[in-house]
Design a protein around this motif. Structure first.
Motif, PDB file in Angstrom:
ATOM      1  N   VAL A   1       0.839  -1.192   0.000  1.00  0.00           N
ATOM      2  CA  VAL A   1       0.000   0.000   0.000  1.00  0.00           C
ATOM      3  C   VAL A   1       0.876   1.244   0.000  1.00  0.00           C
ATOM      4  O   VAL A   1       1.954   1.270   0.609  1.00  0.00           O
ATOM      5  N   ASP A   2       0.434   2.257  -0.734  1.00  0.00           N
ATOM      6  CA  ASP A   2       1.017   3.593  -0.703  1.00  0.00           C
ATOM      7  C   ASP A   2       0.016   4.529  -0.031  1.00  0.00           C
ATOM      8  O   ASP A   2      -1.202   4.392  -0.208  1.00  0.00           O
ATOM      9  N   VAL A   3       0.544   5.485   0.733  1.00  0.00           N
ATOM     10  CA  VAL A   3      -0.294   6.439   1.455  1.00  0.00           C
ATOM     11  C   VAL A   3       0.170   7.850   1.109  1.00  0.00           C
ATOM     12  O   VAL A   3       1.377   8.128   1.070  1.00  0.00           O
ATOM     13  N   PHE A   4      -0.794   8.721   0.859  1.00  0.00           N
ATOM     14  CA  PHE A   4      -0.505  10.128   0.570  1.00  0.00           C
ATOM     15  C   PHE A   4      -1.420  10.970   1.457  1.00  0.00           C
ATOM     16  O   PHE A   4      -2.651  10.882   1.353  1.00  0.00           O
ATOM     17  N   TRP A   5      -0.821  11.780   2.326  1.00  0.00           N
ATOM     18  CA  TRP A   5      -1.584  12.600   3.276  1.00  0.00           C
ATOM     19  C   TRP A   5      -1.096  14.035   3.188  1.00  0.00           C
ATOM     20  O   TRP A   5       0.091  14.314   3.348  1.00  0.00           O
ATOM     21  N   LYS A   6      -2.032  14.940   2.909  1.00  0.00           N
ATOM     22  CA  LYS A   6      -1.709  16.361   2.843  1.00  0.00           C
ATOM     23  C   LYS A   6      -2.762  17.122   3.637  1.00  0.00           C
ATOM     24  O   LYS A   6      -3.772  17.564   3.098  1.00  0.00           O
ATOM     25  N   PRO A   7      -2.543  17.309   4.942  1.00  0.00           N
ATOM     26  CA  PRO A   7      -3.534  18.016   5.755  1.00  0.00           C
ATOM     27  C   PRO A   7      -3.583  19.509   5.497  1.00  0.00           C
ATOM     28  O   PRO A   7      -4.569  20.165   5.819  1.00  0.00           O
ATOM     29  N   SER A   8      -2.497  20.073   4.937  1.00  0.00           N
ATOM     30  CA  SER A   8      -2.448  21.508   4.662  1.00  0.00           C
ATOM     31  C   SER A   8      -1.496  21.736   3.504  1.00  0.00           C
ATOM     32  O   SER A   8      -0.707  20.854   3.147  1.00  0.00           O
ATOM     33  N   PRO A   9      -1.522  22.921   2.890  1.00  0.00           N
ATOM     34  CA  PRO A   9      -0.597  23.183   1.776  1.00  0.00           C
ATOM     35  C   PRO A   9       0.871  23.142   2.179  1.00  0.00           C
ATOM     36  O   PRO A   9       1.737  23.020   1.308  1.00  0.00           O
ATOM     37  N   THR A  10       1.176  23.254   3.480  1.00  0.00           N
ATOM     38  CA  THR A  10       2.559  23.340   3.931  1.00  0.00           C
ATOM     39  C   THR A  10       3.105  22.022   4.442  1.00  0.00           C
ATOM     40  O   THR A  10       4.240  21.974   4.920  1.00  0.00           O
ATOM     41  N   PHE A  11       2.350  20.939   4.353  1.00  0.00           N
ATOM     42  CA  PHE A  11       2.851  19.650   4.851  1.00  0.00           C
ATOM     43  C   PHE A  11       2.283  18.517   4.015  1.00  0.00           C
ATOM     44  O   PHE A  11       1.090  18.489   3.719  1.00  0.00           O
ATOM     45  N   GLN A  12       3.157  17.584   3.657  1.00  0.00           N
ATOM     46  CA  GLN A  12       2.726  16.437   2.875  1.00  0.00           C
ATOM     47  C   GLN A  12       3.546  15.226   3.278  1.00  0.00           C
ATOM     48  O   GLN A  12       4.770  15.300   3.429  1.00  0.00           O
ATOM     49  N   LEU A  13       2.881  14.097   3.458  1.00  0.00           N
ATOM     50  CA  LEU A  13       3.543  12.846   3.811  1.00  0.00           C
ATOM     51  C   LEU A  13       3.212  11.801   2.755  1.00  0.00           C
ATOM     52  O   LEU A  13       2.050  11.618   2.390  1.00  0.00           O
ATOM     53  N   SER A  14       4.235  11.123   2.265  1.00  0.00           N
ATOM     54  CA  SER A  14       4.077   9.979   1.375  1.00  0.00           C
ATOM     55  C   SER A  14       4.763   8.792   2.034  1.00  0.00           C
ATOM     56  O   SER A  14       5.891   8.921   2.518  1.00  0.00           O
ATOM     57  N   ALA A  15       4.090   7.670   2.061  1.00  0.00           N
ATOM     58  CA  ALA A  15       4.652   6.475   2.692  1.00  0.00           C
ATOM     59  C   ALA A  15       4.252   5.256   1.885  1.00  0.00           C
ATOM     60  O   ALA A  15       3.239   5.249   1.184  1.00  0.00           O
ATOM     61  N   THR A  16       5.061   4.207   1.996  1.00  0.00           N
ATOM     62  CA  THR A  16       4.755   2.960   1.310  1.00  0.00           C
ATOM     63  C   THR A  16       5.241   1.793   2.148  1.00  0.00           C
ATOM     64  O   THR A  16       6.291   1.873   2.798  1.00  0.00           O
ATOM     65  N   VAL A  17       4.468   0.740   2.177  1.00  0.00           N
ATOM     66  CA  VAL A  17       4.804  -0.480   2.898  1.00  0.00           C
ATOM     67  C   VAL A  17       4.797  -1.628   1.903  1.00  0.00           C
ATOM     68  O   VAL A  17       3.847  -1.791   1.139  1.00  0.00           O
ATOM     69  N   ASN A  18       5.888  -2.396   1.922  1.00  0.00           N
ATOM     70  CA  ASN A  18       6.052  -3.512   0.982  1.00  0.00           C
ATOM     71  C   ASN A  18       5.737  -3.067  -0.441  1.00  0.00           C
ATOM     72  O   ASN A  18       4.870  -3.630  -1.117  1.00  0.00           O
TER      73      ASN A  18
END
Length: 731
Positions: free
Chosen positions: A233-250
């Motif tokens: 799974v890939d995850v993309f989280w952007k709660p605001s224009p100034t912060f973004q998280l991208s993560a991936t597992v396996n």
């Protein structure tokens, strides 16, 4: 600076510019011809109006395009990011308005798209794909296009205000002759591009975003008969224009897109770009390059060949953070590979505007390789200064710190580039580079070489032909001097590179290139086993690229390039053609034989072989689009090279190559790859792939055989023979 207010009501992205909200938009109509770089008004019958409007969903852009019958409508269906002749529009946006990074969005008349990131003023990277909306429609007098670019496509500094200052660029391209019209009238060929965009102030909206992309693959190996399954799974989280998280597992980091085939006998490895979604998403902050096409962060290292030689590494997990705190932009990247030979990768990046036009950056990376008992660290500072519209100064200082088995190896480097454009006709560039003998950023970067002191001076002259009756529209002439030595004081060959482009008004292009190369030391060819004192030589190339003639566009080139002990050149011819029998089907063909009587290759240590060379290259690409969501593609390549009449040589301490009297056996290298791929588009960034791939590589010693026999052998190569099914869906 103009202000474009916001629209609260949603705009339907249907390709029809008929909503009342577009009347509130900022309109752009002052388009000029920038490719070829003539800076004149567009020809009659090709009027363009672009509009931009800020909405809660994103930045909306509309194009209304006049196209008279004098200009053929060219609208082939293309794969994403495929660069072929087509009627096309583009908007590029610098969201921070500082001239450092722009995001490019293009759509053509058939609804095919390109998206990419422009860094270092004029370097476009199409590996980046993101989620945005578009639609086109035909009209009696031309066509229209609408684009919606969500607020989530990029992190932005200073996002708390109700308005935002951005810089924008609009262009259209006529597929019939390749002419580009743009506003503002800047071009990538002129060195200064992104910093020349037009500023505009728009209403700003906040839109949080959270997406998950689970995936499932099934891989069946037709050689061993095994089927393997994988999920992640890939995850993309952007709660605001100034912060973004991208993560991936396996993650499934196997490339659906196959790399081009290359047979490389050189001392410098072949560079391959990275199209893996996790690494292309908001990667621009890490795009720190060096003048010799090096990169401090080359993400293909992650998941590359394992340190124990067991093949590609599996990746357990990876994480990326992008954002800003006030004016300070930052990026963090971490990835960990599986197994005893797995590596851990870390990178951090900061960017800060000291004042308008002056930006300072820092990058640090760390790679831990326990299997090799090696730890590699790189630190870099970079500076970009744009004091006015004519001058750009870039500089970088970097250092590497390597610890392997308790032994340290540290070194440093720096470079400076000054780009001066005093007029629309002239451009000058001065570049100074120093790389220490032990500078090494290859653990997470791509480094062509260490131990380099280089001065490059370039002058470019552009002549715009005013006579409308002339077949030529413009010419471009360049001269570049490269003076080099290594860090041990050995003088490397000096290069004088001359070039010319003849741009015809109908879209045809003829280019001319020649290099005069002095004698000097080649310190790479022996892989650290001594210097070869190379004689002076030259190489030259002439090429032709056509506009589209009916269903065809054509290309041809011939190059004379020395590859051996003497200045006798290898002759290489490349012939190419693109065929468009219908808008839903296109094909590409390329064939490139080369022949030479003097080819020098390294055989190990101080030993070399001198051969007669015969090489062949052929490729075939077929693309069919039976529906808006369906793509079927065949890609096949064959590369072969043969060495005959080989004689042994040994590199002497004096730097001279001496014949050993040993006859070397004939050999050939054969490389073949084929992929048949079907793609079904489920939705935004969601796909089903079915792919069949086969190919192989073989080097063998045998008496010289003909090209036909080599091609027959290539069809039998079967190092890989596999079926892949993949589904990736966004929630």
């Amino acid at each position: 600076m103009m202000f474009a207010g916001g629209a609260q009501a949603a705009i339907a992205i249907d390709g029809k510019v008929d909503e009342a909200q577009w009347q509130q938009a900022r309109a752009y109509q002052d388009f000029k011809v920038t490719e070829p770089y003539r800076l004149e008004a567009p020809p009659a019958g090709t009027g363009t109006t672009a509009r931009l409007l800020s909405t809660p969903e994103g930045i909306a852009v509309a194009f209304e395009l006049e196209q008279s019958s004098a200009f053929a409508r060219v609208k082939p269906r293309l794969e994403r990011d495929q660069d072929r002749a087509a009627d096309r529009v583009n908007v590029s946006i610098d969201f921070d308005g500082d001239g450092r990074t722009a995001y490019s969005f293009s759509v053509d008349r058939a609804g095919s798209v390109q998206d990419g990131v422009v860094v270092n003023e004029n370097v476009l990277n199409l590996d980046w794909d993101t989620d945005w909306s578009w639609a086109v429609s035909e009209t009696a007098t031309g066509w229209q296009a609408e684009l919606l670019i969500p607020w989530s496509v990029a992190t932005m500094r200073g996002a708390d205000a109700s308005t935002r200052k951005i810089n924008v660029y609009f262009s259209r391209t006529l597929g019939s002759n390749g002419e580009r019209q743009a506003t503002p009238a800047v071009a990538t060929s002129r060195g200064r591009f992104v910093s020349g965009f037009e500023p505009i102030e728009i209403a700003q909206y906040r839109k949080p975003l959270l997406h998950f992309w689970p995936y499932l693959t099934a891989h069946h190996d037709l050689i061993d008969g095994r089927t393997r399954y994988n999920a992640g799974v890939d995850v993309f989280w952007k709660p605001s224009p100034t912060f973004q998280l991208s993560a991936t597992v396996n993650p499934d980091f196997g490339q659906v897109e196959s790399d081009d085939l290359v047979i490389n006998f050189d001392a410098v490895e072949t560079f391959y770009s990275d199209r893996r979604p996790f690494f292309t998403e908001n990667q621009s902050i890490f795009d720190l390059t060096t003048p010799d096409a090096g990169r401090l962060i080359h993400t293909r290292r992650i998941g590359g060949d394992a340190d124990d030689g067991s093949g590609a590494s599996d990746i357990d997990a990876a994480l990326k953070l992008n954002g800003s705190v006030g004016a300070l932009g930052y990026g963090l990247l971490a990835a960990s590979e599986d197994g005893e030979a797995g590596r851990d990768f870390y990178a951090a990046r900061l960017q800060y505007p000291l004042r308008p036009g002056l930006n300072l950056g820092w990058l640090g990376s760390l790679v831990q390789r326990p299997y090799r008992d090696r730890e590699a660290q790189v630190q870099a500072l970079d500076l970009s200064w744009k004091p006015n519209d004519r001058l750009i100064v870039n500089a970088q200082a970097l250092a590497s710190f390597i610890d392997q088995a308790g032994r340290g190896s540290d070194d440093s480097g720096a470079w400076l580039r000054i780009n001066w454009t005093p007029s629309n006709r002239w451009r000058y560039e001065l570049e100074l580079t120093h790389f220490g003998d032990r500078l090494d950023f290859n653990d997470l970067g791509f480094q062509r070489r260490a131990s380099l002191n280089e001065m490059e001076a370039t002058a470019v002259y552009l002549h715009r032909i005013e006579d409308a009756a002339s077949k030529l529209g413009s010419t471009r002439w360049s001269a570049e001097l490269q003076a080099r030595s290594n860090d041990r004081g050995d003088r490397l060959p000096t290069y004088l590179l001359l070039g010319g482009n003849l741009n015809f008004r109908n879209g045809d292009l003829i280019y001319l290139e020649a290099s005069l190369i002095s004698d000097g030391a080649d310190d790479l060819i022996s892989r650290g086993n001594g210097l070869w004192q190379r004689s002076g030589r030259y190489d030259a190339e002439v090429g032709y690229s056509s506009r589209r003639y009916g269903d065809w566009s054509l290309g041809a080139s011939i190059e004379l390039a020395p590859r051996g002990l003497s200045a006798r050149p290898t002759q290489e011819v490349v012939l190419s053609a693109n065929w468009y029998p219908s808008d839903a089907f296109n094909a590409s063909f390329e064939f490139g034989p080369d022949r030479g009587e003097d080819w020098l290759i390294w055989e190990g240590g101080r030993n070399f072989g001198r051969y007669a060379r015969r090489g062949d290259f052929a490729s075939l690409g077929l693309s069919w689009f039976p529906g808006q969501r369906h793509e079927l593609r065949l890609k096949s390549e064959w590369v072969a090279v043969r060495g005959s009449r080989g004689q042994g040589y040994r590199l002497q301490p004096s730097g001279r190559m001496a014949a050993s009297g040993q006859a070397l056996p004939d050999f050939d290298v054969n490389n073949f790859g084929l992929q048949l791929r079907y793609r079904y588009l489920l939705g935004p960034q969601s796909d089903v792939f079915l792919a069949y791939s086969r190919g192989g590589y073989r080097r063998q010693e045998r008496d010289g055989i003909g090209g036909g026999a080599l091609f027959d052998d290539a069809l039998g190569l079967r190092d890989a023979d596999q079926l892949l099914a993949k589904i990736r869906y966004r929630f």
